[in-house]
Design a protein around this motif. Structure first.
Motif, PDB file in Angstrom:
ATOM      1  N   ALA A  17       0.960  -1.330   0.051  1.00  0.00           N
ATOM      2  CA  ALA A  17      -0.033  -0.116  -0.111  1.00  0.00           C
ATOM      3  C   ALA A  17       1.001   1.340  -0.004  1.00  0.00           C
ATOM      4  N   VAL A  18       0.159   2.318  -0.544  1.00  0.00           N
ATOM      5  CA  VAL A  18       1.140   3.663  -0.369  1.00  0.00           C
ATOM      6  C   VAL A  18       1.508   3.753   0.874  1.00  0.00           C
ATOM      7  N   GLY A  19       2.700   4.247   0.929  1.00  0.00           N
ATOM      8  CA  GLY A  19       3.685   4.519   2.394  1.00  0.00           C
ATOM      9  C   GLY A  19       4.272   3.241   3.003  1.00  0.00           C
ATOM     10  N   TRP A  20       4.102   2.199   2.647  1.00  0.00           N
ATOM     11  CA  TRP A  20       4.632   1.007   2.975  1.00  0.00           C
ATOM     12  C   TRP A  20       5.682   0.448   1.860  1.00  0.00           C
ATOM     13  N   LEU A  21       6.560  -0.577   2.493  1.00  0.00           N
ATOM     14  CA  LEU A  21       7.647  -1.106   1.605  1.00  0.00           C
ATOM     15  C   LEU A  21       7.144  -2.440   1.837  1.00  0.00           C
ATOM     16  N   LYS A  22       7.535  -3.356   0.817  1.00  0.00           N
ATOM     17  CA  LYS A  22       7.246  -4.849   0.880  1.00  0.00           C
ATOM     18  C   LYS A  22       8.744  -5.494   0.796  1.00  0.00           C
ATOM     19  N   TYR A  23       8.908  -6.358   1.870  1.00  0.00           N
ATOM     20  CA  TYR A  23      10.268  -6.900   2.047  1.00  0.00           C
ATOM     21  C   TYR A  23      10.095  -8.403   1.834  1.00  0.00           C
ATOM     22  N   ASN A  24      10.935  -8.905   0.802  1.00  0.00           N
ATOM     23  CA  ASN A  24      10.796 -10.311   0.302  1.00  0.00           C
ATOM     24  C   ASN A  24      12.327 -10.767   0.828  1.00  0.00           C
ATOM     25  N   THR A  46       5.408   1.366  -6.106  1.00  0.00           N
ATOM     26  CA  THR A  46       5.562   1.393  -7.519  1.00  0.00           C
ATOM     27  C   THR A  46       6.526   0.349  -8.151  1.00  0.00           C
ATOM     28  N   CYS A  47       6.488  -0.386  -7.012  1.00  0.00           N
ATOM     29  CA  CYS A  47       7.333  -1.983  -7.632  1.00  0.00           C
ATOM     30  C   CYS A  47       8.710  -1.503  -8.101  1.00  0.00           C
ATOM     31  N   ASN A  48       9.275  -0.418  -7.525  1.00  0.00           N
ATOM     32  CA  ASN A  48      10.744  -0.327  -7.814  1.00  0.00           C
ATOM     33  C   ASN A  48      11.693  -0.737  -6.309  1.00  0.00           C
ATOM     34  N   LEU A  49      12.751  -1.296  -6.791  1.00  0.00           N
ATOM     35  CA  LEU A  49      13.721  -1.662  -5.694  1.00  0.00           C
ATOM     36  C   LEU A  49      14.175  -0.787  -5.049  1.00  0.00           C
ATOM     37  N   VAL A  50      14.118  -0.527  -3.600  1.00  0.00           N
ATOM     38  CA  VAL A  50      14.557   0.655  -2.724  1.00  0.00           C
ATOM     39  C   VAL A  50      15.753   0.256  -2.132  1.00  0.00           C
TER      40      VAL A  50
END
Length: 68
Positions: A17-24, A46-50
């Motif tokens: 969601a907006v404001g969150w990061l996904k950690y895999n 936006t699915c960009n690698l941070v």
């Protein structure tokens, strides 16, 4: 006899969601070399690698430790 239901969406990646990061994360075990490798990545909405990282551990971790 118990019935088994498969969740076909369990392995489906969903963007955060907006404001969150996904950690895999994932781990791999090399028995001959007695090494565990681990990798992780952070993606934004936006699915960009941070950020990302990799790590090697020796002696090899147990499967439970590596997956944790």
């Amino acid at each position: 006899m118990a019935s088994t239901t498969l969740d076909h969406n369990a392995g489906e990646w969903k963007k955060p969601a907006v404001g969150w990061l996904k950690y895999n994360v994932d781990a791999r075990f090399f028995a001959r070399a007695r090494v565990t490798s681990m990798g992780a990545c952070f993606c934004n909405p936006t699915c960009n690698l941070v950020a990302g990282l990799i790590s090697w551990r020796q002696p090899m971790l147990s499967t439970l430790e590596g997956e944790a």
